[in-house]
Design a protein around this motif. Structure first.
Motif, PDB file in Angstrom:
ATOM      1  N   SER A   9       0.807  -1.221   0.000  1.00  0.00           N
ATOM      2  CA  SER A   9       0.000   0.000   0.000  1.00  0.00           C
ATOM      3  C   SER A   9       0.837   1.266   0.000  1.00  0.00           C
ATOM      4  O   SER A   9       0.313   2.354  -0.256  1.00  0.00           O
ATOM      5  N   PHE A  10       2.119   1.153   0.270  1.00  0.00           N
ATOM      6  CA  PHE A  10       2.983   2.334   0.323  1.00  0.00           C
ATOM      7  C   PHE A  10       3.258   2.887  -1.072  1.00  0.00           C
ATOM      8  O   PHE A  10       3.354   4.102  -1.269  1.00  0.00           O
ATOM      9  N   GLY A  11       3.378   2.001  -2.041  1.00  0.00           N
ATOM     10  CA  GLY A  11       3.792   2.430  -3.374  1.00  0.00           C
ATOM     11  C   GLY A  11       2.836   1.981  -4.454  1.00  0.00           C
ATOM     12  O   GLY A  11       2.622   0.797  -4.667  1.00  0.00           O
ATOM     13  N   ASN A  12       2.244   2.904  -5.130  1.00  0.00           N
ATOM     14  CA  ASN A  12       1.404   2.619  -6.287  1.00  0.00           C
ATOM     15  C   ASN A  12       1.194   3.935  -7.019  1.00  0.00           C
ATOM     16  O   ASN A  12       1.714   4.971  -6.610  1.00  0.00           O
ATOM     17  N   ALA A  13       0.420   3.896  -8.088  1.00  0.00           N
ATOM     18  CA  ALA A  13       0.207   5.110  -8.871  1.00  0.00           C
ATOM     19  C   ALA A  13      -0.746   6.089  -8.194  1.00  0.00           C
ATOM     20  O   ALA A  13      -0.926   7.203  -8.684  1.00  0.00           O
ATOM     21  N   GLY A  14      -1.357   5.681  -7.084  1.00  0.00           N
ATOM     22  CA  GLY A  14      -2.192   6.610  -6.335  1.00  0.00           C
ATOM     23  C   GLY A  14      -3.525   6.896  -6.986  1.00  0.00           C
ATOM     24  O   GLY A  14      -4.029   8.017  -6.877  1.00  0.00           O
ATOM     25  N   LEU A  15      -4.126   5.896  -7.616  1.00  0.00           N
ATOM     26  CA  LEU A  15      -5.394   6.091  -8.300  1.00  0.00           C
ATOM     27  C   LEU A  15      -6.488   5.219  -7.697  1.00  0.00           C
ATOM     28  O   LEU A  15      -6.268   4.039  -7.403  1.00  0.00           O
ATOM     29  N   ILE A  16      -7.656   5.801  -7.518  1.00  0.00           N
ATOM     30  CA  ILE A  16      -8.872   5.059  -7.191  1.00  0.00           C
ATOM     31  C   ILE A  16      -9.582   4.872  -8.519  1.00  0.00           C
ATOM     32  O   ILE A  16     -10.275   5.757  -9.018  1.00  0.00           O
ATOM     33  N   GLN A  17      -9.421   3.707  -9.115  1.00  0.00           N
ATOM     34  CA  GLN A  17      -9.675   3.523 -10.529  1.00  0.00           C
ATOM     35  C   GLN A  17     -11.111   3.097 -10.834  1.00  0.00           C
ATOM     36  O   GLN A  17     -11.378   1.946 -11.189  1.00  0.00           O
ATOM     37  N   ARG A  18     -12.005   4.041 -10.768  1.00  0.00           N
ATOM     38  CA  ARG A  18     -13.398   3.754 -11.118  1.00  0.00           C
ATOM     39  C   ARG A  18     -13.532   3.238 -12.554  1.00  0.00           C
ATOM     40  O   ARG A  18     -14.457   2.490 -12.875  1.00  0.00           O
ATOM     41  N   GLU A  19     -12.591   3.635 -13.420  1.00  0.00           N
ATOM     42  CA  GLU A  19     -12.647   3.178 -14.805  1.00  0.00           C
ATOM     43  C   GLU A  19     -12.100   1.761 -14.975  1.00  0.00           C
ATOM     44  O   GLU A  19     -12.242   1.159 -16.048  1.00  0.00           O
ATOM     45  N   GLY A  20     -11.485   1.180 -13.916  1.00  0.00           N
ATOM     46  CA  GLY A  20     -10.753  -0.074 -14.045  1.00  0.00           C
ATOM     47  C   GLY A  20     -11.629  -1.302 -14.036  1.00  0.00           C
ATOM     48  O   GLY A  20     -11.334  -2.272 -13.318  1.00  0.00           O
ATOM     49  N   VAL A  21     -12.692  -1.296 -14.810  1.00  0.00           N
ATOM     50  CA  VAL A  21     -13.623  -2.413 -14.831  1.00  0.00           C
ATOM     51  C   VAL A  21     -12.974  -3.672 -15.396  1.00  0.00           C
ATOM     52  O   VAL A  21     -13.282  -4.789 -14.975  1.00  0.00           O
ATOM     53  N   VAL A  22     -12.083  -3.494 -16.344  1.00  0.00           N
ATOM     54  CA  VAL A  22     -11.438  -4.631 -17.002  1.00  0.00           C
ATOM     55  C   VAL A  22     -10.100  -4.901 -16.323  1.00  0.00           C
ATOM     56  O   VAL A  22      -9.173  -4.095 -16.432  1.00  0.00           O
ATOM     57  N   PRO A  77     -19.031  -4.907 -10.120  1.00  0.00           N
ATOM     58  CA  PRO A  77     -19.671  -4.371  -8.918  1.00  0.00           C
ATOM     59  C   PRO A  77     -18.693  -3.816  -7.884  1.00  0.00           C
ATOM     60  O   PRO A  77     -18.993  -2.822  -7.208  1.00  0.00           O
ATOM     61  N   LEU A  78     -17.529  -4.443  -7.746  1.00  0.00           N
ATOM     62  CA  LEU A  78     -16.525  -3.905  -6.822  1.00  0.00           C
ATOM     63  C   LEU A  78     -16.040  -2.535  -7.294  1.00  0.00           C
ATOM     64  O   LEU A  78     -15.984  -1.573  -6.526  1.00  0.00           O
ATOM     65  N   ILE A  79     -15.672  -2.462  -8.574  1.00  0.00           N
ATOM     66  CA  ILE A  79     -15.169  -1.217  -9.121  1.00  0.00           C
ATOM     67  C   ILE A  79     -16.231  -0.126  -9.078  1.00  0.00           C
ATOM     68  O   ILE A  79     -15.934   1.043  -8.789  1.00  0.00           O
ATOM     69  N   GLU A  80     -17.464  -0.478  -9.329  1.00  0.00           N
ATOM     70  CA  GLU A  80     -18.548   0.502  -9.369  1.00  0.00           C
ATOM     71  C   GLU A  80     -18.666   1.268  -8.057  1.00  0.00           C
ATOM     72  O   GLU A  80     -18.987   2.462  -8.049  1.00  0.00           O
ATOM     73  N   ILE A 100     -15.346   4.468  -5.618  1.00  0.00           N
ATOM     74  CA  ILE A 100     -15.304   5.880  -5.256  1.00  0.00           C
ATOM     75  C   ILE A 100     -16.199   6.164  -4.060  1.00  0.00           C
ATOM     76  O   ILE A 100     -15.792   6.828  -3.095  1.00  0.00           O
ATOM     77  N   SER A 101     -17.432   5.674  -4.087  1.00  0.00           N
ATOM     78  CA  SER A 101     -18.372   5.982  -3.004  1.00  0.00           C
ATOM     79  C   SER A 101     -17.891   5.423  -1.666  1.00  0.00           C
ATOM     80  O   SER A 101     -18.028   6.082  -0.623  1.00  0.00           O
ATOM     81  N   GLU A 102     -17.300   4.212  -1.679  1.00  0.00           N
ATOM     82  CA  GLU A 102     -16.836   3.637  -0.418  1.00  0.00           C
ATOM     83  C   GLU A 102     -15.564   4.336   0.082  1.00  0.00           C
ATOM     84  O   GLU A 102     -15.388   4.502   1.293  1.00  0.00           O
ATOM     85  N   HIS A 103     -14.680   4.744  -0.809  1.00  0.00           N
ATOM     86  CA  HIS A 103     -13.552   5.559  -0.375  1.00  0.00           C
ATOM     87  C   HIS A 103     -14.041   6.894   0.177  1.00  0.00           C
ATOM     88  O   HIS A 103     -13.528   7.377   1.201  1.00  0.00           O
ATOM     89  N   PRO A 134     -24.630  -8.933   2.331  1.00  0.00           N
ATOM     90  CA  PRO A 134     -23.675  -8.062   1.646  1.00  0.00           C
ATOM     91  C   PRO A 134     -24.394  -7.154   0.645  1.00  0.00           C
ATOM     92  O   PRO A 134     -25.337  -7.579  -0.016  1.00  0.00           O
ATOM     93  N   PHE A 135     -23.950  -5.920   0.551  1.00  0.00           N
ATOM     94  CA  PHE A 135     -24.649  -4.967  -0.318  1.00  0.00           C
ATOM     95  C   PHE A 135     -24.387  -5.211  -1.805  1.00  0.00           C
ATOM     96  O   PHE A 135     -25.071  -4.646  -2.651  1.00  0.00           O
ATOM     97  N   ILE A 136     -23.381  -6.052  -2.109  1.00  0.00           N
ATOM     98  CA  ILE A 136     -23.200  -6.556  -3.469  1.00  0.00           C
ATOM     99  C   ILE A 136     -22.970  -8.060  -3.393  1.00  0.00           C
ATOM    100  O   ILE A 136     -22.582  -8.590  -2.361  1.00  0.00           O
ATOM    101  N   ASP A 137     -23.209  -8.733  -4.493  1.00  0.00           N
ATOM    102  CA  ASP A 137     -23.009 -10.179  -4.562  1.00  0.00           C
ATOM    103  C   ASP A 137     -21.503 -10.465  -4.626  1.00  0.00           C
ATOM    104  O   ASP A 137     -20.812  -9.981  -5.528  1.00  0.00           O
ATOM    105  N   ILE A 138     -20.983 -11.241  -3.676  1.00  0.00           N
ATOM    106  CA  ILE A 138     -19.553 -11.547  -3.661  1.00  0.00           C
ATOM    107  C   ILE A 138     -19.277 -13.016  -3.976  1.00  0.00           C
ATOM    108  O   ILE A 138     -18.161 -13.506  -3.761  1.00  0.00           O
ATOM    109  N   SER A 139     -20.244 -13.720  -4.530  1.00  0.00           N
ATOM    110  CA  SER A 139     -20.055 -15.143  -4.793  1.00  0.00           C
ATOM    111  C   SER A 139     -18.919 -15.391  -5.794  1.00  0.00           C
ATOM    112  O   SER A 139     -18.238 -16.418  -5.719  1.00  0.00           O
TER     113      SER A 139
END
Length: 415
Positions: free
Chosen positions: A41-54, A111-114, A117-120, A401-406
């Protein structure tokens, strides 16, 4: 009586999970061998990637695989002696990256990516960490018309199917946004929905402080000491043995080792990455988180300086640093932006925990009561920490759970 719980691993996933469990009435102790946020968690590009669906797939094109085989790229590098031990993982990763399977995986991932932003945002506001956040997206810039047009088409698909918003940029627009970037860039793509983090480590620390304000505790301890103690779980800490009814393993790339001791076999691979901070020379300014798409490195205007990040290195988890990708990236980046001196004494290296189907492992351990898993988030650990924490805490405390995690169930690897 209040139930005790333990979260092993104090990266962004573990800290977020500890917060949500503490909020739901458990007395949580967060345990790590280091201070929170000091590993991946210390090193990354620093993005909360809502676009990262794929999720990032394994290349399928034969010609591209041949180019990777020469092992001279910025976006990927491998240790030859490590490949025999990773062939099984890489083969399954390649198989799951087939276009049809990759599409199915993306739909399960969405669903996780969606909700990233709101959960952060929930935790950012609760921890008063707004000063660490920018909400103006990030940008890719393109050297070739082929790559530009392919990315434009993919962005349109993501907009239509998943509601991800973007802006297509011509060369003049890129120059207006980044006047100090030079080179023959034909255009760019600005992803509008993601947020960026000026100090990813600082964000984890802010979340930890919020967790402690809720009554949670942080202590040092060794995850390898985890074992049963009667009907409870026990971990040896700096303050002595600690027992709890529930324990969450959020150990990132070290989860495979810890779970193996308990009889589980997770095909967890590792993608290592590097970063370095630089001063800007000649009073230059970098305004946006920017990816040089064809070369595969990122420039990010962080609090500490301009952070240069690399792609993936396939190596043993405990192998010594080999920051050749960083050296390659720096050489190219200096022709694009006026980087000054290095600001870190040595390159930082971290390891991303990856599953061969590109989906994280979230849920109850198949063969143990009170044991829960939250790891395998690959390139999106920062993005998915809070949403993972919320959904797992809901399940642990008996809620829906508020989303399906199966799709993320540990049982897909350990029936």
């Amino acid at each position: 009586m209040t139930k005790n719980a333990i979260v092993l691993g104090a990266g962004i996933v573990g800290v977020s999970t500890a917060i949500h469990m503490q909020r739901r009435g458990l007395q949580v102790t967060l345990i790590d061998r280091k201070a929170p946020g000091n590993e991946t968690s210390f090193g990354n590009a620093g993005l909360i990637q809502r676009e990262g669906v794929v999720p990032y797939g394994f290349p399928q094109q034969f010609g591209l695989l041949i180019r990777y085989a020469f092992n001279n790229r910025i976006d990927a590098h491998y240790h030859l002696k490590a490949l025999p031990g990773q062939l099984a993982f890489l083969a399954r990763y390649w198989w799951n990256s087939n276009a049809k399977r990759h599409e199915m995986i993306s739909r399960a991932y969405a669903p996780l990516i969606e909700h990233s932003i709101s959960e952060h945002n929930d935790l950012i506001e609760a921890s008063n960490a707004q000063h660490l956040i920018r909400k103006d997206g990030w940008m890719e810039i393109f050297r070739t018309a082929g790559r530009r047009d392919a990315e434009f088409a993919e962005a349109e698909r993501l907009r239509a199917e998943f509601g991800v918003m973007h802006e297509q940029l011509d060369a003049a627009a890129v120059a207006r946004l980044e006047p100090h970037i030079k080179g023959d860039f034909l255009g760019g793509l600005r992803w509008r929905d993601p947020w960026s983090v000026l100090d990813p480590h600082g964000l984890t620390i802010a979340y930890r402080s919020y967790f402690e304000s809720l009554g949670g505790r942080c202590v040092s301890g060794d995850a390898n000491s985890l074992g049963r103690s009667g009907a409870s779980w026990r971990v040896v800490t700096s303050e002595g043995p600690l027992d709890a009814e529930d324990v969450v393993l959020a150990l990132g790339p070290w989860a495979a080792v810890a779970t193996r001791r308990l009889g589980y076999a997770f095909p967890l691979g590792v993608k290592r990455g590097y970063h370095m901070h630089y001063a800007a020379a000649n009073n230059a300014t970098l305004n946006n988180w920017t990816l040089d798409a064809e070369r595969g490195y990122f420039l990010a205007p962080m609090s500490r300086g301009i952070r240069l990040t690399t792609g993936a290195e396939f190596a043993a988890l405990d192998a010594p640093k080999t920051p050749v990708q960083l050296d390659r990236a720096e050489k190219v980046a200096r022709t694009v932006f006026p980087l000054g001196e290095r600001l870190d004494p040595e390159p930082w290296m971290g390891a991303r925990p990856c599953t061969p189907d590109m989906l994280p492992i979230i849920g109850k351990a198949p063969r143990h009561d009170g044991l829960w898993f939250a790891f395998g988030h690959a390139h999106h650990g920062l993005t998915l920490g809070p949403v993972t924490g919320r959904v797992l805490a809901e399940v642990i405390t008996g809620g829906a759970p508020f989303i399906d995690i199966s799709a993320y169930s540990p049982q897909r690897f350990n029936p």
